[in-house]
Design an enzyme around this catalytic site. Structure first.
Site, mmCIF file in Angstrom:
data_model
loop_
_atom_site.group_PDB
_atom_site.id
_atom_site.type_symbol
_atom_site.label_atom_id
_atom_site.label_comp_id
_atom_site.label_asym_id
_atom_site.label_seq_id
_atom_site.Cartn_x
_atom_site.Cartn_y
_atom_site.Cartn_z
ATOM 1 N N GLY A 73 -1.594 -7.694 -6.153
ATOM 2 C CA GLY A 73 -1.355 -6.831 -7.308
ATOM 3 C C GLY A 73 0.114 -6.873 -7.694
ATOM 4 O O GLY A 73 0.466 -6.911 -8.875
ATOM 5 N N THR A 74 0.973 -6.897 -6.701
ATOM 6 C CA THR A 74 2.428 -6.949 -6.945
ATOM 7 C C THR A 74 2.781 -8.187 -7.775
ATOM 8 O O THR A 74 3.549 -8.102 -8.737
ATOM 9 C CB THR A 74 3.182 -6.994 -5.594
ATOM 10 O OG1 THR A 74 2.835 -5.821 -4.852
ATOM 11 C CG2 THR A 74 4.679 -7.051 -5.796
ATOM 12 N N GLN A 180 -5.221 0.990 -8.996
ATOM 13 C CA GLN A 180 -5.865 2.166 -8.392
ATOM 14 C C GLN A 180 -7.043 2.679 -9.217
ATOM 15 O O GLN A 180 -7.688 3.653 -8.818
ATOM 16 C CB GLN A 180 -4.847 3.286 -8.182
ATOM 17 C CG GLN A 180 -3.801 2.973 -7.130
ATOM 18 C CD GLN A 180 -4.362 2.879 -5.709
ATOM 19 O OE1 GLN A 180 -5.495 3.303 -5.433
ATOM 20 N NE2 GLN A 180 -3.591 2.331 -4.795
ATOM 21 N N SER A 200 -6.191 -5.665 -7.866
ATOM 22 C CA SER A 200 -5.910 -6.230 -6.535
ATOM 23 C C SER A 200 -7.152 -6.098 -5.660
ATOM 24 O O SER A 200 -7.707 -5.004 -5.529
ATOM 25 C CB SER A 200 -4.730 -5.469 -5.923
ATOM 26 O OG SER A 200 -4.525 -5.886 -4.596
ATOM 27 N N HIS A 202 -7.917 -6.008 -2.448
ATOM 28 C CA HIS A 202 -8.077 -5.174 -1.243
ATOM 29 C C HIS A 202 -8.207 -3.690 -1.535
ATOM 30 O O HIS A 202 -8.432 -2.902 -0.617
ATOM 31 C CB HIS A 202 -6.940 -5.444 -0.257
ATOM 32 C CG HIS A 202 -5.608 -4.877 -0.621
ATOM 33 N ND1 HIS A 202 -5.063 -3.800 0.030
ATOM 34 C CD2 HIS A 202 -4.709 -5.243 -1.558
ATOM 35 C CE1 HIS A 202 -3.867 -3.540 -0.487
ATOM 36 N NE2 HIS A 202 -3.637 -4.399 -1.455
ATOM 37 N N CYS A 326 9.500 6.876 4.772
ATOM 38 C CA CYS A 326 10.617 6.888 5.710
ATOM 39 C C CYS A 326 11.539 5.735 5.347
ATOM 40 O O CYS A 326 11.174 4.584 5.474
ATOM 41 C CB CYS A 326 10.062 6.687 7.119
ATOM 42 S SG CYS A 326 11.173 7.244 8.369
HETATM 43 N N1 PLP Z 1 0.058 -1.065 -8.182
HETATM 44 C C1 PLP Z 1 -0.446 0.053 -7.639
HETATM 45 C C2 PLP Z 1 -0.715 1.238 -8.506
HETATM 46 C C3 PLP Z 1 -0.718 0.110 -6.271
HETATM 47 O O1 PLP Z 1 -1.208 1.217 -5.727
HETATM 48 C C4 PLP Z 1 -0.451 -1.052 -5.483
HETATM 49 C C5 PLP Z 1 -0.673 -1.011 -4.024
HETATM 50 O O2 PLP Z 1 -0.674 0.043 -3.391
HETATM 51 C C6 PLP Z 1 0.071 -2.183 -6.104
HETATM 52 C C7 PLP Z 1 0.318 -2.159 -7.461
HETATM 53 C C8 PLP Z 1 0.381 -3.423 -5.321
HETATM 54 O O3 PLP Z 1 -0.793 -4.112 -4.959
HETATM 55 P P1 PLP Z 1 -0.762 -5.170 -3.758
HETATM 56 O O4 PLP Z 1 -0.795 -4.408 -2.497
HETATM 57 O O5 PLP Z 1 -1.989 -6.012 -3.934
HETATM 58 O O6 PLP Z 1 0.472 -5.981 -3.930
#
Ligand code: PLP
Length: 397
Positions: A73-74, A180, A200, A202, A326
């Protein structure tokens, strides 16, 4: 309870058994390269094509060509923003919100250092977006607007459809981070009218390390990686075939199970939330109660530390998550809760429970049974709570 009660599904989800079964052959005997000329690879290519259709159907894309498989997703979030900037080279303004995931915010902070102007749209106390400010901020210099569909910490849903219509009229590219939202509420890229949308694998019972970016046909966009012809040159590199098969299968399953989220999962989430809020007078809900994805609740506790609650829950086999991260030895409350104006003390005492279709009523019973012991034990040793009592302001717990 001998098995973990897993209520951290916004962090990651269990891979669905059907997804794993679908992936395994591609990690064993069907290892061919989908780009190869021979039948051994070519037949794999057909399965990759099917997964692309499954993902397209999941988000209402008209054409499977509009789906680009990525690593996470990133990566999709980065690709959407950087790919738009690479096309609109003379536009230097980006709009996003103050509560985006670090995949967007960290990139925007870096882009600011590179000379871009970034508007971080604020949210109110319930986590709802300041739509007036968002609309006012759009100008001829805006290269891309990137707004999340649902917040990972509170579950609050943003009015992406309204933003999409507005931006279409202004001719400004719109990227939606739907990481999400996927699998929890229906996604329809045409109803949203977005140009780019991230998911994403997972987060909806698919594997880790596979994401997708929807790129509407005709969207002005440049790749951020250069290499082979894979993904029509938009994301070169030999395809993660097991991951692609996994996200395709997960997408098809998620579409089938959306109703479970609207009914069963929502009911369990509400029972958990009502049970906790009703039991502890020092607790409150973070985020809009109605405009939320059905699986998430974020509860703030006065006078106690979220990390301590998590540790005690962990001892009792319950996995959840807190509102703080943290960082470098200091406990910083989450940027999302801070943007909402949640006071420092209760932001520190915030816990996120996120359910899935694999959550059971027994799981919720267990959490509700364990919570009083945990909260009361922490209140007993809380210096803040003690001083409240000494000031004659006891609250009934
Ligand atoms: N965007 C949102 C809103 C997320 O919650 C997340 C992951 O927690 C991401 C992007 C990033 O996804 P990934 O873990 O596949 O890089």
């Amino acid at each position: 309870m001998d098995k973990t009660v897993y209520l951290d599904n916004n962090a990651t989800t269990m891979i669905a058994p059907e997804v794993l079964d679908a992936m395994l052959p591609f990690m064993k005997e069907r290892y061919g390269n989908p780009s190869s000329m021979h039948g051994f690879g070519g037949s794999v290519g057909k399965d990759v094509a099917r997964a692309r259709i499954q993902v397209a159907e999941f988000i209402g894309a008209e054409n499977d060509y509009e789906i680009v498989f990525t690593g996470t997703g990133t990566e999709s979030d980065n690709m959407a923003i950087l790919g738009s900037l690479a096309y609109y080279r003379n536009r230097r303004h980006i709009i996003t919100s103050r509560v985006e995931h670090p995949a967007v915010i960290s990139l925007c902070k870096k882009l600011e250092k590179d000379g871009y102007r970034v508007t971080y749209v604020p949210v109110d106390r319930d986590g709802n977006l300041d739509m007036g400010l968002l609309k006012e901020s759009v100008d001829d210099d805006t290269a891309v607007v990137s707004i999340m569909y649902a917040n990972n910490e509170t579950g609050v849903i943003f009015p992406v459809g309204e933003i999409g219509v507005f931006l279409k009229e202004r001719g400004v590219p719109f990227h939606v981070d739907a990481v999400q939202a996927a699998g929890k509420i229906p996604i329809d890229v045409n109803a949203i009218q977005c140009d780019l949308l991230t998911i994403s694998g997972h987060k909806f019972h698919g594997p880790k390390g596979i994401g997708a970016l929807y790129v509407r046909r005709g969207t002005r966009f440049r790749p951020i990686l250069y290499g082979g012809h894979q993904e029509k040159g938009r994301r070169p590199g030999t395809e993660n075939v097991p991951g692609i098969i996994g996200i395709g299968t997960a997408a098809e399953l998620a579409k089938m199970h959306l109703r479970d989220y609207d009914t069963k999962v929502r009911m369990m989430r509400n029972r958990l939330e009502d049970g906790i809020l009703g039991a502890f007078k020092n607790s409150h809900l973070n985020g809009d109660k109605t405009r939320r994805v059905p699986n998430t609740t974020n509860i703030g506790f006065e006078y106690i530390e979220g990390e301590a609650v998590l540790l005690y829950l962990d001892e009792r086999g319950i996995a959840a998550s807190s509102g703080s991260a943290c960082s470098s030895g200091s406990l910083e409350p989450s940027h999302v809760l801070r943007a909402m104006g949640v006071p420092f003390t209760s932001a520190h005492g915030s816990i996120r429970f996120s359910l899935s279709r694999f959550t059971t009523d027994k799981d919720i019973d267990h959490v509700l049974a364990v919570m009083p012991g945990v909260v009361n034990r922490l209140l007993d040793i809380s210096p803040y709570w003690d001083s409240e009592k000494q000031q004659g302001r006891p609250i009934n717990i």
